[in-house]
Design a protein around this motif. Structure first.
Motif, PDB file in Angstrom:
ATOM      1  N   TRP A  28      39.091  31.540   6.613  1.00 20.33           N
ATOM      2  CA  TRP A  28      38.835  32.784   6.506  1.00 20.33           C
ATOM      3  C   TRP A  28      39.775  33.237   5.276  1.00 20.33           C
ATOM      4  N   GLN A  29      38.927  33.694   4.083  1.00 22.44           N
ATOM      5  CA  GLN A  29      39.620  34.301   2.933  1.00 22.44           C
ATOM      6  C   GLN A  29      40.116  35.726   3.282  1.00 22.44           C
ATOM      7  N   HIS A  30      41.132  36.029   3.793  1.00 23.77           N
ATOM      8  CA  HIS A  30      41.416  37.532   4.284  1.00 23.77           C
ATOM      9  C   HIS A  30      42.107  37.969   2.997  1.00 23.77           C
ATOM     10  N   PRO A  31      41.509  39.251   2.814  1.00 23.89           N
ATOM     11  CA  PRO A  31      41.722  40.058   1.570  1.00 23.89           C
ATOM     12  C   PRO A  31      43.544  40.255   1.448  1.00 23.89           C
ATOM     13  N   THR A  32      44.089  40.456   2.589  1.00 23.46           N
ATOM     14  CA  THR A  32      45.558  40.525   2.115  1.00 23.46           C
ATOM     15  C   THR A  32      46.436  39.326   2.609  1.00 23.46           C
ATOM     16  N   ARG A  33      46.076  38.787   3.641  1.00 19.43           N
ATOM     17  CA  ARG A  33      46.831  37.475   4.249  1.00 19.43           C
ATOM     18  C   ARG A  33      46.592  36.140   3.733  1.00 19.43           C
ATOM     19  N   GLY A  34      45.707  36.113   2.774  1.00 12.34           N
ATOM     20  CA  GLY A  34      45.299  34.757   2.219  1.00 12.34           C
ATOM     21  C   GLY A  34      44.208  34.002   3.106  1.00 12.34           C
TER      22      GLY A  34
ATOM     23  N   TYR B 289      50.231  31.111  10.856  1.00  7.35           N
ATOM     24  CA  TYR B 289      50.175  32.326  11.609  1.00  7.35           C
ATOM     25  C   TYR B 289      51.598  32.693  12.376  1.00  7.35           C
ATOM     26  N   VAL B 290      51.986  33.872  11.821  1.00  2.23           N
ATOM     27  CA  VAL B 290      53.573  34.226  12.408  1.00  2.23           C
ATOM     28  C   VAL B 290      53.191  35.575  13.177  1.00  2.23           C
ATOM     29  N   PRO B 291      53.637  35.715  14.380  1.00  9.91           N
ATOM     30  CA  PRO B 291      53.489  36.849  14.974  1.00  9.91           C
ATOM     31  C   PRO B 291      54.341  37.927  14.604  1.00  9.91           C
ATOM     32  N   ASP B 292      53.991  39.138  14.940  1.00 11.76           N
ATOM     33  CA  ASP B 292      54.594  40.321  14.496  1.00 11.76           C
ATOM     34  C   ASP B 292      56.173  40.419  14.789  1.00 11.76           C
ATOM     35  N   PRO B 293      57.062  40.392  13.951  1.00 17.12           N
ATOM     36  CA  PRO B 293      58.452  40.095  14.259  1.00 17.12           C
ATOM     37  C   PRO B 293      59.066  41.550  14.999  1.00 17.12           C
ATOM     38  N   VAL B 294      58.442  42.640  14.882  1.00 16.43           N
ATOM     39  CA  VAL B 294      58.744  43.957  15.444  1.00 16.43           C
ATOM     40  C   VAL B 294      58.428  44.186  16.697  1.00 16.43           C
TER      41      VAL B 294
END
Ligand code: C2E
Ligand code: MG
Ligand code: MG
Ligand code: MG
Length: 290
Positions: A64-70, A11-16
C-alpha cells in the motif's frame, strides 16, 4: 535494512496512546479510499527452478503506497482490511493487478503469477467466477494464475476449502498450499487435497544447511510431495548455502532473497529479461548443490 530494500516500512504503534486503536480506525477509513484509487500495488518476487535455474513463477505481494506513511506491508494492511471487511475487494484488486502485470510477459513468456487468498475468499461463492472474469478481461489462460491458500485457512473449513480449490483447479488455475508445515494440517487431509504445489514455510527451510533435523524434514516432505504428485517450493531462501542444500535434497523450486527481493512490476520486467538471458548469476546456484 532488508525490510527497507523490500520497500516496506515497519509498523510502529502510536507512542502517545500506547495502542494502535485510533490509528487502526484511521487506517481502515483510509484503506476504503485507497481501494477506490491507485494506492494499492503489488511487488513481484520470482521463483527459480532449482534444477536448471530457470524462473518458473512469480508471486504477487500486496503493498500500500500510503500518501504520508510510505509503502506499507501486508502485516499492516491485512489486519486493517480484515477488520474493515475489505479482504474480498482487496483480493479482487490484487488479482487484477497481478494479471495486468502478467500480460506484460504473457504469452511471450509463459510465467504463472501467484496470488494469495485469505480466509474471506474461501467463503466467497463468487471466487471462481471472479477469477474467470478477470482472466478473460486480460485474455489470459487459466494456467497463467496460481492461487495460494495458507494451510490454516484451509483447516479452518476443510470441506469448503477443498471445494474451492477443486473448482479453481477444474477451471485450469494452479493451486498452492502456502506456509506448509507450520499449521495443523494432518497427513490424512493431504490425501484429498486438490493442489498442484506445496510451499514449505521459511521456518523449515532457513537452517537446512546447518541443521540435519531440518534437512531430514525437508527431505521427507520432498518425498511426500512428489509421491502425491505435488511440486515442492521452498520459501524464504536467503542464502546460497540454503539454496544449494535445498537443491541437493530435491526441492523443485526456491523463492527468497537469495534469488531476488520482491520488486515493483517495472523493475521485474528487466530483471526477468536479464535472468532469461543468463545475466543474473543466481541461475548458476543449483550447480553448486548437485
Ligand atoms: P507469503 O505468501 O508466505 O509470502 C512470502 C513473504 O515472505 C513475503 O512477505 C515476502 O516478502 C517474504 N520473503 C520473501 N523472501 C524472503 C526471504 O528470503 N526471507 C524472508 N525473511 N522473507 C522473505 P510480505 O510481502 O510481507 O507478505 C507477508 C504475507 O502477507 C504473505 O506471506 C502472505 O501470506 C500475505 N500476503 C501478501 N500479499 C497478499 C495478498 O495480496 N493477499 C493476501 N490475502 N495476503 C497477502
Ligand atoms: Mg504466498
Ligand atoms: Mg508463504
Ligand atoms: Mg511463509
Amino acid at each position: 535494512a532488508k525490510r527497507a530494500r523490500e520497500g516496506v516500512h515497519v509498523y510502529v504503534p502510536d507512542p502517545v496512546t500506547g495502542t494502535a486503536g485510533s490509528d487502526r480506525l484511521r487506517t481502515m477509513e483510509e484503506l476504503r479510499t485507497a481501494l477506490d484509487g491507485d494506492e494499492i500495488c503489488v511487488f513481484l518476487q520470482p521463483q527459480m527452478d532449482l534444477r536448471d535455474g530457470r524462473i518458473v513463477g512469480v508471486e504477487a505481494l500486496v503493498r500500500w503506497q500510503h500518501p504520508t506513511r510510505g509503502l506499507l506491508s501486508p502485516a499492516h494492511l491485512l489486519p486493517a482490511a480484515e477488520q474493515a471487511g475489505l479482504l474480498r475487494p482487496l483480493t479482487d484488486r490484487v488479482l487484477d493487478l497481478a494479471l495486468e502485470a502478467a500480460c506484460r510477459w504473457w504469452p511471450g513468456r509463459e510465467l504463472p503469477v501467484s496470488v494469495n487468498l485469505s480466509a474471506a475468499n474461501v467463503t466467497d461463492l463468487d471466487l471462481a467466477g471472479k477469477v474467470a472474469a478477470t482472466l478473460d478481461r486480460y485474455g489470459l489462460p487459466a494456467r497463467a494464475l496460481t492461487l495460494e491458500l495458507v494451510e490454516d485457512t484451509l483447516m479452518a473449513d476443510p470441506e469448503r476449502g477443498r471445494t474451492v480449490l477443486a473448482d479453481l483447479r477444474r477451471s485450469g488455475v494452479r493451486t498452492s498450499i502456502d506456509d506448509y508445515g507450520t499449521g495443523y494440517s494432518s497427513l490424512a487431509y493431504l490425501r484429498h487435497l486438490p493442489a498442484d504445489e506445496l510451499k514449505l514455510d521459511r521456518s523449515l527451510t532457513a537452517d537446512v544447511d546447518r541443521d540435519p533435523r531440518a534437512a531430514a524434514i525437508v527431505q521427507s516432505t520432498v518425498a511426500l510431495a512428489h509421491a502425491l504428485g505435488l511440486s515442492l517450493v521452498a520459501e524464504g531462501v536467503e542464502t546460497l548455502a540454503t539454496s544449494a542444500t535445498l537443491a541437493r535434497l530435491g526441492c523443485d523450486v526456491a523463492q527468497g532473497y537469495a534469488i531476488a527481493h520482491p520488486m515493483p512490476v517495472d523493475e521485474f520486467l528487466p530483471w526477468l529479461a536479464a535472468s532469461d538471458s543468463g545475466l543474473v548469476d543466481v541461475a548458476l546456484l543449483p550447480e553448486l548443490g548437485r
